[in-house]
Each structure stands twice: as structure tokens, then as C-alpha cells.
Design a protein around this motif. Structure first.
Motif: not given
Length: 155
Positions: A15, A19, A150
């Protein structure tokens, strides 16, 4: 044996750093959706999400036991992608006078993925209390669960 200490761990994830940072800095109430076995809920108690001074109540499972931690968001650094929480009430304070946790996301130099650093600063109430290595492990597991969430969402 010292009552004060620092522990930390690094975790490499896929990720992107921004984020990941946003999860802890501005959307902690979403963490229970990403890691429901470990985090049962993060509730806003006072303040505004995404701002320092906000007070959150974390309902979590540690070593199979439901626990609660009321924390104040000490600092959010959107440039260095770090968030610092200090426990002000809850189960951790039965063993610790001070328990401060910082989570920092750093983009990898090659631009692919992120290094997440967990740092715990603590002061035990007495020498018979073990260092909080299990809390570092919890942070590592949270990081991996959030990353998996994610990554799976992107696929």
C-alpha cells in the motif's frame, strides 16, 4: 532493569504511504473493517478526526482478551506521514504509567510500496511488568491486515 523504554518494528507493505497514513491519521474508525478480529471499533470521543488533540476510544483484542484504550492524538504529521497516540485511560494503564505509540509510513526509495515503522515509548509501573513486545506484534499484524485490505480492494 529500567522502567522506561522504547520498542519498534518495521513492516514492508504494498500500500502506498499516503493511503496507509490516512487510515491512522484521518480514518481510524475504518480500521475495524480492515482487521475485525483485532480491532472491534475505534470511536470518536472528542474533537475532529484528522486533527491533533482528538480523543479516540479503541476497542481491541490483545492476546485473545478484549481491551479498551482511550487515546489522545498527540500529533499528525502529513508531511512525514506519521501519527502519534498517547493512552490516557484504559487497560494499558494498569501496567504502564506512559504508553505512547507512533506509526510512520515512508515510501520506499524505488517508489514501490512503503516501510511502516511502529515506535512505542513506555514507562512501566514496576519492574515486574514485561516490556510490551506483544503490543509491537499487534501493530505488525494490524499493518499487514490493513495492507491486505487495500491490496485486495485494488484487485
Amino acid at each position: 532493569m529500567s522502567l522506561k523504554g522504547n520498542l519498534g518494528a518495521q513492516v514492508e507493505i504494498k500500500t502506498d504511504a499516503k493511503t496507509f497514513h490516512d487510515v491512522f491519521s484521518a480514518r481510524p474508525h475504518h480500521i475495524s473493517n480492515m482487521t475485525p478480529e483485532k480491532i472491534k471499533g475505534v470511536d470518536l470521543h472528542e474533537g475532529d478526526l484528522g486533527t491533533a488533540g482528538t480523543i479516540l476510544v479503541w476497542n481491541y483484542v490483545h492476546e485473545g482478551v478484549p481491551k479498551i484504550a482511550k487515546v489522545i492524538v498527540e500529533a499528525i504529521d502529513d508531511v512525514n506521514l506519521s501519527t502519534t497516540f498517547t493512552v490516557i485511560e484504559g487497560d494499558l494503564l494498569t501496567e504502564f504509567k506512559v504508553f505512547k505509540n507512533t506509526v510512520k509510513a515512508t515510501p520506499k526509495a524505488n517508489g514501490e510500496g512503503t516501510i511502516v515503522l511502529w515506535h512505542i515509548e513506555y514507562e512501566k509501573l514496576h519492574e515486574g511488568i514485561p516490556d510490551p513486545h506483544s503490543m509491537v506484534k499487534l501493530g505488525i499484524h494490524l499493518t499487514k491486515d490493513i495492507d491486505n485490505h487495500h491490496v485486495n480492494q485494488a484487485n
